[in-house]
Design a protein around this motif. Sequence first.
Motif, mmCIF file in Angstrom:
data_model
loop_
_atom_site.group_PDB
_atom_site.id
_atom_site.type_symbol
_atom_site.label_atom_id
_atom_site.label_comp_id
_atom_site.label_asym_id
_atom_site.label_seq_id
_atom_site.Cartn_x
_atom_site.Cartn_y
_atom_site.Cartn_z
ATOM 1 N N THR A 32 0.815 -1.091 0.124
ATOM 2 C CA THR A 32 -0.087 0.091 0.257
ATOM 3 C C THR A 32 0.779 1.161 0.029
ATOM 4 O OG1 THR A 32 -1.710 -1.052 1.125
ATOM 5 C CG2 THR A 32 -1.640 1.231 1.099
ATOM 6 N N THR A 43 -1.342 4.832 -10.069
ATOM 7 C CA THR A 43 -2.539 4.343 -9.042
ATOM 8 C C THR A 43 -3.742 4.099 -9.547
ATOM 9 O OG1 THR A 43 -1.323 5.894 -7.089
ATOM 10 C CG2 THR A 43 -3.674 5.146 -6.836
ATOM 11 N N PHE A 64 -6.855 3.551 -2.363
ATOM 12 C CA PHE A 64 -5.678 4.008 -2.494
ATOM 13 C C PHE A 64 -5.544 5.543 -2.990
ATOM 14 C CE2 PHE A 64 -5.594 -0.324 -3.530
ATOM 15 C CZ PHE A 64 -4.687 -0.807 -2.672
#
Length: 251
Positions: A32, A43, A64
């Motif tokens: 993460t 991302t 995220f």
Amino acid sequence: MQPLVALLVLFGFGLRVLDLTGRSMWGDESYTLYRVMSEWTLTLRNQVAMPFGVVNDPHPQLFFALLKLWMEPAGRSEFGLKLLSALFGTLTIPVAYATSVRMFGRRTGLLAAAFFTLSPALIWYSDELRMYALVPLVAVAAGYLLFSALERHSLRRALLGSISIVVGLLTHYSFIGLAAGHALMILWLVYVRRGRLLGARSTLNRAFWLPAIIVALGVAAIIIGTNVSELFARVQSRQELDFYFVPLSVI
């Protein structure tokens, strides 16, 4: 019972932050960190910039992206980053209470709030730098919206419930199981029970719900199909089954 629920929320928050950084991060949590430190374009494309190169990540983008936004005001400390998961876990308590009250009454709502406050598994996931604390929050919110849409035949709440399912699918791929479960619940209430469990206020329109369910599941399939091709490849290669323990000194 609302003062009791407020106390449970405060107590639940305390349980989640009391030892928020007490255990070291495990491998997926470090993953993460790499993902939120990567560029926005990576991302959103489910890619992670690792020291040895860019790799694909099968998990959807929402958590995220939220963590990258949260990182700006909260900072990059371990406590600051994990606090987002703790807040998600805490918010689940009053939403679970509201959902259970809507469906079963206040006593059941209080029991649900207590369960969500004290559940060791939910506390554990609220202390992880992963998306698992967000999944129950979206799940109970979707349940509330969809049930109230059925009860009142509210198109607005049905739309919000559908959006919450999409939010869940963008949080974790396993949410497809919950989406299918909600679809079966709606079909059962509309076509089998004919709304008898929902009270006199319910005016269920079959011509609305069946197309809505088909469209919602179609959208779910598209989201899952575009996000988890890498996951399917890993499952087929049996990589997901090859877990084993490694001595802490090696890690």
